[in-house]
Design a protein around this motif. Structure first.
Motif, PDB file in Angstrom:
ATOM      1  N   LYS A   1     -31.120  -2.597  51.536  1.00  0.00           N
ATOM      2  CA  LYS A   1     -31.902  -2.364  50.324  1.00  0.00           C
ATOM      3  C   LYS A   1     -31.014  -2.458  49.087  1.00  0.00           C
ATOM      4  CE  LYS A   1     -35.165   0.930  48.291  1.00  0.00           C
ATOM      5  NZ  LYS A   1     -35.847   2.236  48.494  1.00  0.00           N
ATOM      6  N   ARG A   2     -29.801  -1.901  49.182  1.00  0.00           N
ATOM      7  CA  ARG A   2     -28.868  -1.940  48.065  1.00  0.00           C
ATOM      8  C   ARG A   2     -28.435  -3.380  47.775  1.00  0.00           C
ATOM      9  NH1 ARG A   2     -25.207   0.956  50.113  1.00  0.00           N
ATOM     10  NH2 ARG A   2     -25.973   2.976  49.371  1.00  0.00           N
ATOM     11  N   ASN A   3     -28.168  -4.156  48.834  1.00  0.00           N
ATOM     12  CA  ASN A   3     -27.753  -5.544  48.659  1.00  0.00           C
ATOM     13  C   ASN A   3     -28.873  -6.390  48.044  1.00  0.00           C
ATOM     14  OD1 ASN A   3     -25.225  -5.057  49.723  1.00  0.00           O
ATOM     15  ND2 ASN A   3     -25.824  -5.621  51.810  1.00  0.00           N
ATOM     16  N   LYS A   4     -30.103  -6.106  48.453  1.00  0.00           N
ATOM     17  CA  LYS A   4     -31.233  -6.833  47.897  1.00  0.00           C
ATOM     18  C   LYS A   4     -31.390  -6.527  46.410  1.00  0.00           C
ATOM     19  CE  LYS A   4     -36.146  -7.791  48.622  1.00  0.00           C
ATOM     20  NZ  LYS A   4     -37.347  -7.482  49.449  1.00  0.00           N
ATOM     21  N   LYS A   5     -31.183  -5.265  46.043  1.00  0.00           N
ATOM     22  CA  LYS A   5     -31.276  -4.874  44.643  1.00  0.00           C
ATOM     23  C   LYS A   5     -30.194  -5.564  43.823  1.00  0.00           C
ATOM     24  CE  LYS A   5     -31.534  -0.783  41.658  1.00  0.00           C
ATOM     25  NZ  LYS A   5     -31.491   0.709  41.624  1.00  0.00           N
TER      26      LYS A   5
ATOM     27  N   VAL B   1     -31.154  -9.216  43.305  1.00  0.00           N
ATOM     28  CA  VAL B   1     -32.208  -9.336  42.296  1.00  0.00           C
ATOM     29  C   VAL B   1     -31.601  -9.225  40.896  1.00  0.00           C
ATOM     30  CG1 VAL B   1     -34.245  -8.223  41.294  1.00  0.00           C
ATOM     31  CG2 VAL B   1     -34.080  -8.538  43.779  1.00  0.00           C
ATOM     32  N   PHE B   2     -30.684  -8.290  40.728  1.00  0.00           N
ATOM     33  CA  PHE B   2     -30.046  -8.111  39.427  1.00  0.00           C
ATOM     34  C   PHE B   2     -29.167  -9.322  39.094  1.00  0.00           C
ATOM     35  CE2 PHE B   2     -26.604  -6.188  36.740  1.00  0.00           C
ATOM     36  CZ  PHE B   2     -27.389  -6.027  35.611  1.00  0.00           C
ATOM     37  N   ARG B   3     -28.447  -9.819  40.079  1.00  0.00           N
ATOM     38  CA  ARG B   3     -27.613 -11.004  39.869  1.00  0.00           C
ATOM     39  C   ARG B   3     -28.470 -12.184  39.445  1.00  0.00           C
ATOM     40  NH1 ARG B   3     -25.800 -15.454  42.664  1.00  0.00           N
ATOM     41  NH2 ARG B   3     -23.616 -16.051  42.279  1.00  0.00           N
ATOM     42  N   ARG B   4     -29.642 -12.315  40.080  1.00  0.00           N
ATOM     43  CA  ARG B   4     -30.557 -13.401  39.723  1.00  0.00           C
ATOM     44  C   ARG B   4     -31.054 -13.239  38.300  1.00  0.00           C
ATOM     45  NH1 ARG B   4     -31.090 -18.015  39.645  1.00  0.00           N
ATOM     46  NH2 ARG B   4     -29.973 -17.781  41.582  1.00  0.00           N
ATOM     47  N   ALA B   5     -31.344 -12.022  37.894  1.00  0.00           N
ATOM     48  CA  ALA B   5     -31.804 -11.762  36.522  1.00  0.00           C
ATOM     49  C   ALA B   5     -30.724 -12.133  35.505  1.00  0.00           C
ATOM     50  CB  ALA B   5     -32.195 -10.299  36.370  1.00  0.00           C
ATOM     51  N   ILE B   6     -29.467 -11.845  35.836  1.00  0.00           N
ATOM     52  CA  ILE B   6     -28.363 -12.205  34.951  1.00  0.00           C
ATOM     53  C   ILE B   6     -28.282 -13.723  34.802  1.00  0.00           C
ATOM     54  CG2 ILE B   6     -25.845 -12.201  34.677  1.00  0.00           C
ATOM     55  CD1 ILE B   6     -25.781  -9.530  36.177  1.00  0.00           C
ATOM     56  N   LEU B   7     -28.361 -14.431  35.910  1.00  0.00           N
ATOM     57  CA  LEU B   7     -28.251 -15.890  35.878  1.00  0.00           C
ATOM     58  C   LEU B   7     -29.404 -16.525  35.107  1.00  0.00           C
ATOM     59  CD1 LEU B   7     -27.019 -16.650  39.507  1.00  0.00           C
ATOM     60  CD2 LEU B   7     -25.772 -17.079  37.382  1.00  0.00           C
ATOM     61  N   GLU B   8     -30.615 -16.032  35.319  1.00  0.00           N
ATOM     62  CA  GLU B   8     -31.769 -16.599  34.617  1.00  0.00           C
ATOM     63  C   GLU B   8     -31.641 -16.383  33.111  1.00  0.00           C
ATOM     64  OE1 GLU B   8     -34.108 -18.465  35.767  1.00  0.00           O
ATOM     65  OE2 GLU B   8     -33.519 -18.296  37.869  1.00  0.00           O
TER      66      GLU B   8
END
Length: 204
Positions: A4-8, A11-18
């Motif tokens: 769950k922590r890795n998935k979070k 998701v945050f890493r993806r938000a940074i990239l976008e």
């Protein structure tokens, strides 16, 4: 719990990239800053540095994602089992379609920092998705030459001639605003057909 922590984190890493892609696209490389990115996503720059060391690291990751998609596209076309020349034709046209469908990705990959992969020597020495994609595409062109469906020619030169043509159409479509440009997909069909016919094998 770790999953769950890795998935979070992902998701945050993806938000940074976008968010980074949007800023690179809108403001350009020179006007990009980690503080601007932090304000965009509502976190501190320190938090972003836990994921990416600087703006070049961000841009590199964005470019690698772009080339990963292209690589998969080429593989999917090859798996269709068409002849070599038809496969090459489909790859070139799919490249145009991909660029036109993802203008923000394309501009960021090609018009943000021309040395994001280092020098030409470094590009060919380092194992990146950009290099893998290029070599895979170049190998397809070389196989067309070896099979006699294209004239025998130096593979890098021929591959880059064909790429320059489709890259030019995408670039024109993305940047032309004051000229009645024809439908880019039609331009691509005509140009790719003309290039492959012109470069076809001839009887000596």
């Amino acid at each position: 719990m770790n999953e769950k922590r890795n998935k979070k984190k992902e998701v945050f890493r993806r938000a940074i990239l976008e968010a980074a892609r949007e800023i690179f696209f809108r403001d350009g490389y020179g006007n990009f800053s980690m503080r601007k990115l932090a304000r965009r996503i509502g976190y501190s720059p320190t938090t972003i540095y836990l994921y990416f060391k600087d703006k070049d690291d961000l841009l590199f990751c964005l470019c690698e994602e772009f080339y990963s998609e292209l690589y998969l596209t080429i593989q999917r076309i090859e798996e269709e089992g068409a002849g070599l020349l038809e496969t090459l034709r489909k790859v070139l046209l799919a490249y145009v379609s991909f660029g036109l469908a993802n203008p923000e990705h394309y501009r960021v990959a090609f018009f943000t920092n021309p040395t994001i992969y280092g020098s030409p020597f470094e590009f060919m020495e380092n194992d990146t998705m950009s290099r893998r994609t290029y070599l895979h595409y170049r190998n397809l062109v070389a196989r067309c030459c070896d099979a006699g469906v294209l004239r025998s020619f130096e593979a890098d030169t021929l591959a880059q001639v064909l790429w320059a043509g489709v890259h030019g159409i995408i670039t024109a479509a993305l940047h032309t605003r004051d000229f009645p440009l024809a439908d880019p997909s039609v331009l691509a069909e005509v140009m790719v057909t003309a290039l492959l016919n012109g470069l076809g094998a001839v009887n000596e």
